[in-house]
Write a protein that holds these residues in place. Structure first.
Motif, PDB file in Angstrom:
ATOM      1  N   HIS A 168     -10.988   9.526  -1.829  1.00 57.68           N
ATOM      2  CA  HIS A 168     -11.943  10.560  -2.240  1.00 57.68           C
ATOM      3  C   HIS A 168     -13.105  10.717  -1.243  1.00 57.68           C
ATOM      4  N   LEU A 169     -12.794  10.734   0.032  1.00 59.14           N
ATOM      5  CA  LEU A 169     -13.829  11.022   1.023  1.00 59.14           C
ATOM      6  C   LEU A 169     -14.231  12.492   0.956  1.00 59.14           C
ATOM      7  N   ILE A 170     -13.230  13.352   0.849  1.00 56.83           N
ATOM      8  CA  ILE A 170     -13.469  14.790   0.682  1.00 56.83           C
ATOM      9  C   ILE A 170     -12.662  15.246  -0.518  1.00 56.83           C
ATOM     10  N   ASP A 171     -13.358  15.375  -1.651  1.00 60.36           N
ATOM     11  CA  ASP A 171     -12.690  15.741  -2.898  1.00 60.36           C
ATOM     12  C   ASP A 171     -11.585  14.718  -3.196  1.00 60.36           C
ATOM     13  N   LYS A 172     -10.322  15.139  -3.253  1.00 67.54           N
ATOM     14  CA  LYS A 172      -9.234  14.237  -3.593  1.00 67.54           C
ATOM     15  C   LYS A 172      -8.567  13.603  -2.368  1.00 67.54           C
ATOM     16  N   PHE A 173      -9.064  13.924  -1.174  1.00 63.26           N
ATOM     17  CA  PHE A 173      -8.485  13.405   0.059  1.00 63.26           C
ATOM     18  C   PHE A 173      -9.224  12.149   0.517  1.00 63.26           C
ATOM     19  N   GLY A 174      -8.462  11.192   1.066  1.00 63.73           N
ATOM     20  CA  GLY A 174      -9.037   9.986   1.647  1.00 63.73           C
ATOM     21  C   GLY A 174      -8.292   9.595   2.911  1.00 63.73           C
ATOM     22  N   LEU A 175      -8.696   8.505   3.517  1.00 58.32           N
ATOM     23  CA  LEU A 175      -8.103   8.022   4.766  1.00 58.32           C
ATOM     24  C   LEU A 175      -7.712   6.562   4.623  1.00 58.32           C
ATOM     25  N   GLN A 176      -6.694   6.137   5.414  1.00 54.82           N
ATOM     26  CA  GLN A 176      -6.371   4.728   5.543  1.00 54.82           C
ATOM     27  C   GLN A 176      -5.952   4.443   6.979  1.00 54.82           C
ATOM     28  N   ALA A 177      -6.210   3.223   7.425  1.00 58.63           N
ATOM     29  CA  ALA A 177      -5.853   2.814   8.782  1.00 58.63           C
ATOM     30  C   ALA A 177      -5.642   1.311   8.782  1.00 58.63           C
TER      31      ALA A 177
ATOM     32  N   ASN B  34      24.080  -8.878  14.577  1.00 61.01           N
ATOM     33  CA  ASN B  34      22.937  -8.586  13.723  1.00 61.01           C
ATOM     34  C   ASN B  34      21.749  -9.469  14.065  1.00 61.01           C
ATOM     35  N   SER B  35      21.107  -9.191  15.158  1.00 58.35           N
ATOM     36  CA  SER B  35      19.860  -9.892  15.468  1.00 58.35           C
ATOM     37  C   SER B  35      18.693  -9.323  14.678  1.00 58.35           C
ATOM     38  N   GLY B  36      18.813  -8.050  14.248  1.00 55.60           N
ATOM     39  CA  GLY B  36      17.708  -7.401  13.561  1.00 55.60           C
ATOM     40  C   GLY B  36      16.609  -6.997  14.516  1.00 55.60           C
ATOM     41  N   ILE B  37      15.739  -6.111  14.070  1.00 56.08           N
ATOM     42  CA  ILE B  37      14.628  -5.643  14.904  1.00 56.08           C
ATOM     43  C   ILE B  37      13.336  -5.682  14.102  1.00 56.08           C
ATOM     44  N   ASN B  38      12.292  -6.236  14.735  1.00 54.91           N
ATOM     45  CA  ASN B  38      10.947  -6.256  14.165  1.00 54.91           C
ATOM     46  C   ASN B  38      10.049  -5.328  14.969  1.00 54.91           C
ATOM     47  N   SER B  39       9.142  -4.657  14.276  1.00 53.01           N
ATOM     48  CA  SER B  39       8.166  -3.796  14.946  1.00 53.01           C
ATOM     49  C   SER B  39       6.777  -4.081  14.407  1.00 53.01           C
ATOM     50  N   PHE B  40       5.798  -3.992  15.281  1.00 53.75           N
ATOM     51  CA  PHE B  40       4.394  -4.108  14.893  1.00 53.75           C
ATOM     52  C   PHE B  40       3.724  -2.791  15.229  1.00 53.75           C
ATOM     53  N   LEU B  41       3.172  -2.112  14.208  1.00 50.82           N
ATOM     54  CA  LEU B  41       2.734  -0.734  14.365  1.00 50.82           C
ATOM     55  C   LEU B  41       1.301  -0.539  13.879  1.00 50.82           C
ATOM     56  N   VAL B  42       0.564   0.297  14.587  1.00 52.02           N
ATOM     57  CA  VAL B  42      -0.746   0.746  14.136  1.00 52.02           C
ATOM     58  C   VAL B  42      -0.542   1.927  13.195  1.00 52.02           C
ATOM     59  N   ASN B  43      -1.320   1.965  12.118  1.00 53.69           N
ATOM     60  CA  ASN B  43      -1.139   2.953  11.069  1.00 53.69           C
ATOM     61  C   ASN B  43      -2.429   3.749  10.885  1.00 53.69           C
ATOM     62  N   VAL B  44      -2.337   5.065  10.917  1.00 50.85           N
ATOM     63  CA  VAL B  44      -3.469   5.947  10.610  1.00 50.85           C
ATOM     64  C   VAL B  44      -2.939   7.079   9.735  1.00 50.85           C
ATOM     65  N   GLY B  45      -3.609   7.350   8.615  1.00 50.12           N
ATOM     66  CA  GLY B  45      -3.089   8.393   7.753  1.00 50.12           C
ATOM     67  C   GLY B  45      -4.068   8.875   6.707  1.00 50.12           C
ATOM     68  N   VAL B  46      -3.573   9.747   5.838  1.00 54.03           N
ATOM     69  CA  VAL B  46      -4.380  10.346   4.779  1.00 54.03           C
ATOM     70  C   VAL B  46      -3.748  10.018   3.430  1.00 54.03           C
ATOM     71  N   ASN B  47      -4.583  10.016   2.381  1.00 53.04           N
ATOM     72  CA  ASN B  47      -4.081   9.858   1.019  1.00 53.04           C
ATOM     73  C   ASN B  47      -4.660  10.965   0.150  1.00 53.04           C
ATOM     74  N   TYR B  48      -3.912  11.305  -0.892  1.00 54.31           N
ATOM     75  CA  TYR B  48      -4.324  12.376  -1.796  1.00 54.31           C
ATOM     76  C   TYR B  48      -4.084  11.924  -3.230  1.00 54.31           C
ATOM     77  N   ASP B  49      -5.122  12.031  -4.054  1.00 57.16           N
ATOM     78  CA  ASP B  49      -5.068  11.632  -5.456  1.00 57.16           C
ATOM     79  C   ASP B  49      -4.912  12.885  -6.318  1.00 57.16           C
TER      80      ASP B  49
ATOM     81  N   ASN C 202      -9.445  11.986 -12.636  1.00 53.25           N
ATOM     82  CA  ASN C 202     -10.319  10.837 -12.922  1.00 53.25           C
ATOM     83  C   ASN C 202      -9.606   9.558 -12.517  1.00 53.25           C
ATOM     84  N   ASN C 203     -10.164   8.822 -11.572  1.00 51.90           N
ATOM     85  CA  ASN C 203      -9.530   7.590 -11.119  1.00 51.90           C
ATOM     86  C   ASN C 203     -10.270   6.346 -11.617  1.00 51.90           C
ATOM     87  N   SER C 204     -10.990   6.476 -12.733  1.00 50.92           N
ATOM     88  CA  SER C 204     -11.709   5.326 -13.278  1.00 50.92           C
ATOM     89  C   SER C 204     -10.731   4.319 -13.858  1.00 50.92           C
TER      90      SER C 204
END
Length: 362
Positions: A152-161, A177-192, A196-198
């Motif tokens: 809720h930074l702007i109305d129902k929109f928020g951010l995460q990183a 099958n050795s499998g693969i691992n990745s390490f990633l930086v994450n930047v995004g938005v969320n919407y509620d 009422n999120n009480s």
């Protein structure tokens, strides 16, 4: 007067239940990071991966007891796309279920997700022989993330990183099958989607007593896997475990037990090693069975619990992996005494089996 009191209680409970209904939200995150090769023969698979992670969430508000016990987590489903930017690895897609747990006044989010994945460019003897990570198109997918989240930074929109660790592997249901691992930086938005999120803690609710005696578990885990020899064939395995657990609070139990491993793919693998590597002096009739002892931890959420175990082989005539093994997975409790499970058994970063189990707790 009595009728008025009853009416007041009815209206109050109705309003309270409406306030505590689960609500809906969505997160969309953009990913960028690196592939993490865990053996020297995977260095040619390095690349700067990027992608998108979408999470469709049910936000809890105290409708059930476990909501407030875990500081009102989210649960839901996710969809993941990842491009490894490597000609041999190609792209992967993943989908499954998730939990978001919150800390530090709900500003710190821990994401735990488990599902299935699809690889666009798996190993092929002729066309893609250098992809030793994926031996099949279908795989298991595990994601663990830690983010700073502001709603809720702007109305129902928020951010995460934050940061996301991803793992794709078929659990050696098919080699390689050795499998693969990745390490990633994450930047995004969320919407509620809610108005009422009480969140309210029901202080009137009767707390359950978790002062249990020691419980005894028997579980049979099974599935199919293949030896490290490519094309050697898939065989059933049977992992039979007996352990005791002690639940010492609402969320946690400790485990101590032993288990027998009947891995049929080892039979042909022993014969192969004895013939292909005579300098190892391996007897063709070497016993394929293994016995381990382990300690574990189980975290109870609702009907679902998360489980992690570390074990040591006390009997293994045929030595192929390190003596220490580990397992991570989850259980679904149909009743207090009957449950089913899904887990991944590995030796450090090397998966041996995807296990499907049925158990009893007495």
């Amino acid at each position: 007067m009595r009728e008025l009191c009853l009416l007041f209680l009815l209206v109050s409970s109705t309003i309270f239940s409406q306030d505590n209904k689960d609500t809906n939200a969505i997160e969309v995150s953009f990913l960028r990071g690196n592939v993490l090769p865990h053996t020297t023969d995977l260095y040619h698979l390095q690349g700067h991966a990027d992608g998108v992670l979408m999470s469709f969430l049910k936000q809890t508000h105290g409708k059930d007891e476990w909501h407030s016990a875990y500081n009102f987590p989210d649960y839901g489903v996710y969809f993941e796309y990842q491009n490894y930017n490597n000609d041999f690895l190609g792209k992967v897609y993943g989908t499954g279920v998730l939990y978001n747990f919150y800390f530090l006044k709900r500003n710190l989010e821990l994401k735990i997700a488990q599902g299935i994945g699809y690889a666009t460019n798996p190993y092929d003897k002729v066309e893609n022989s250098k992809n030793k990570a994926f031996g099949s198109t279908l795989m298991a997918n595990t994601n663990v993330g830690l983010f700073y989240k502001k709603e809720h930074l702007i109305d129902k929109f928020g951010l995460q990183a934050g940061f996301l660790f991803t793992h794709f592997s078929n659990g050696r249901t098919k080699s390689p099958n050795s499998g693969i691992n990745s390490f990633l930086v994450n930047v995004g938005v969320n919407y509620d989607f809610s108005k009422n999120n009480s969140r309210k803690i029901d202080t009137v609710a009767v707390k359950k007593n978790f002062n249990e005696s020691i419980k005894y578990n028997f579980i049979l885990r099974s599935g199919f896997n293949e030896s490290p020899v490519i094309g050697s064939g898939q065989y059933p395995f049977y992992h039979i475990s007996f352990f005791a657990d002690k639940r010492f609070n609402r969320k946690s139990a400790l485990q101590l037990g032993t288990e027998l491993f009947l891995t049929n793919s080892f039979k042909d693998f022993i014969k192969y090693k004895s013939i292909a590597y005579p300098e190892l002096n391996i007897d063709t009739n070497t016993d394929y069975k293994r016995v381990g002892v382990f300690v574990g931890y189980e975290m109870f959420v609702n009907k679902i619990s998360l489980e992690a175990q570390v074990g040591y082989y006390v009997y293994r005539p045929f030595v192929n992996d390190i003596a220490i093994y580990d397992r991570i997975g989850f259980k679904y409790h149909f009743t207090p005494k009957v449950y089913t499970s899904f887990s991944v058994k590995t030796h450090m970063f090397f998966a041996e089996a995807l296990e499907f189990g049925v158990g009893v707790r007495l």
